[in-house]
Design an enzyme around this catalytic site. Structure first.
Site, mmCIF file in Angstrom:
data_model
loop_
_atom_site.group_PDB
_atom_site.id
_atom_site.type_symbol
_atom_site.label_atom_id
_atom_site.label_comp_id
_atom_site.label_asym_id
_atom_site.label_seq_id
_atom_site.Cartn_x
_atom_site.Cartn_y
_atom_site.Cartn_z
ATOM 1 N N ARG A 42 5.135 -5.876 -5.791
ATOM 2 C CA ARG A 42 4.718 -5.616 -4.731
ATOM 3 C C ARG A 42 3.300 -6.412 -4.467
ATOM 4 O O ARG A 42 2.647 -5.916 -4.972
ATOM 5 C CB ARG A 42 4.642 -4.150 -4.266
ATOM 6 N N SER A 111 13.743 1.660 1.765
ATOM 7 C CA SER A 111 12.804 2.904 2.178
ATOM 8 C C SER A 111 13.246 3.796 3.450
ATOM 9 O O SER A 111 13.396 3.078 4.545
ATOM 10 C CB SER A 111 11.222 2.276 2.391
ATOM 11 N N LYS A 140 -1.172 3.538 0.437
ATOM 12 C CA LYS A 140 -0.516 3.035 1.565
ATOM 13 C C LYS A 140 -0.729 4.209 2.976
ATOM 14 O O LYS A 140 -0.136 5.304 2.760
ATOM 15 C CB LYS A 140 0.917 2.773 1.581
HETATM 16 N N1 TZP Z 1 5.180 3.077 -0.003
HETATM 17 C C1 TZP Z 1 5.358 4.245 0.513
HETATM 18 S S1 TZP Z 1 4.119 5.234 -0.130
HETATM 19 C C2 TZP Z 1 3.607 3.842 -1.145
HETATM 20 C C3 TZP Z 1 4.364 2.951 -0.649
HETATM 21 C C4 TZP Z 1 4.152 1.480 -1.505
HETATM 22 C C5 TZP Z 1 2.556 3.936 -1.992
HETATM 23 C C6 TZP Z 1 2.433 5.010 -3.164
HETATM 24 O O1 TZP Z 1 1.431 4.758 -4.073
HETATM 25 P P1 TZP Z 1 0.979 6.088 -4.986
HETATM 26 O O2 TZP Z 1 -0.531 5.554 -5.292
HETATM 27 O O3 TZP Z 1 1.804 6.236 -5.864
HETATM 28 O O4 TZP Z 1 0.832 7.002 -4.095
#
Ligand code: TZP
Length: 209
Positions: A42, A111, A140
């Protein structure tokens, strides 16, 4: 089933900005050593050339380790590198268009935040779903509301394809995901920001069960 659910057990999503001094290829090797079963590259800030270079590098590292690579959002890059497939958000290229580009054999993950999105994605031909976010996360922040393990469970029960949870998942809450119906857990910071990515992955595998 095209997407073996076992491949999704511990699904790492990369964020190079979080790494604690490790070179990217070494980081991937350490994460896999600890039990990561799938890696999604990503790269939200990289341009096409940089993203392509990193995808090729990731494929070179992961292929001999027999760990699949999934490319985030960039269907063109997924088509151009040896990888399992692509992961798309609700605002990325529509699944039908990605399928026309990638063909029937590549894996496409989507997603979703609710049951309606999950059913629509399954009907459109998604191979797996990422339920996002399970918990609020600093990684995020422009997300839909957190659904919690209960929301994850409602989504998993509504579809036949495998479902993984993402967002705020760590070794302390990972044990709640399989009983909710998740085939796997998807993490960024729990591995990328760890001082020892192998130990972090091992702890997540042990907690998820
Ligand atoms: N998509 C939804 S939440 C997220 C992504 C890419 C980030 C999740 O990151 P983390 O650090 O595992 O909470």
């Amino acid at each position: 089933m095209k997407c073996d659910p076992a491949l999704l057990t511990l699904y790492l999503v990369t964020d190079r900005g979080m790494l604690r001094g490790l070179e990217f290829a070494d980081f991937l090797r350490r994460a896999v050593e600890g039990g990561v079963t799938c890696v999604q590259l990503r790269e939200k800030s990289a341009g096409g050339a940089e993203f392509y270079r990193l995808a090729m590098e990731s494929a070179r590292v992961l292929e001999p380790l027999r760990v699949p690579l999934i490319v985030n959002a960039r269907v063109d890059i997924a088509a151009a590198v040896p990888c399992l497939g692509v992961h798309l958000g609700q605002h990325d290229l529509p699944l039908e268009a990605a399928r026309r580009i990638l063909g029937p054999d590549r894996v496409i993950g989507i997603s979703v935040n609710n049951v309606a999105e999950a059913i629509a994605a399954e009907q459109a031909g998604a191979d797996y779903l990422g339920v996002s976010p399970v918990y609020r996360t600093g990684t995020k922040t422009d997300t839909d509301p957190a659904v919690g393990p209960a929301g994850l469970g409602r989504i998993a029960a509504a579809v036949r394809i495998p479902v993984v949870g993402i967002g705020g998942i760590n070794a302390a809450n990972a044990a709640l995901m399989r009983p909710a119906g998740a085939a796997g857990i998807c993490v960024v910071s729990a591995i990328c920001a760890a001082a020892d990515p192998a130990a972090a992955a091992r702890a997540l595998r042990a907690a998820f069960g």
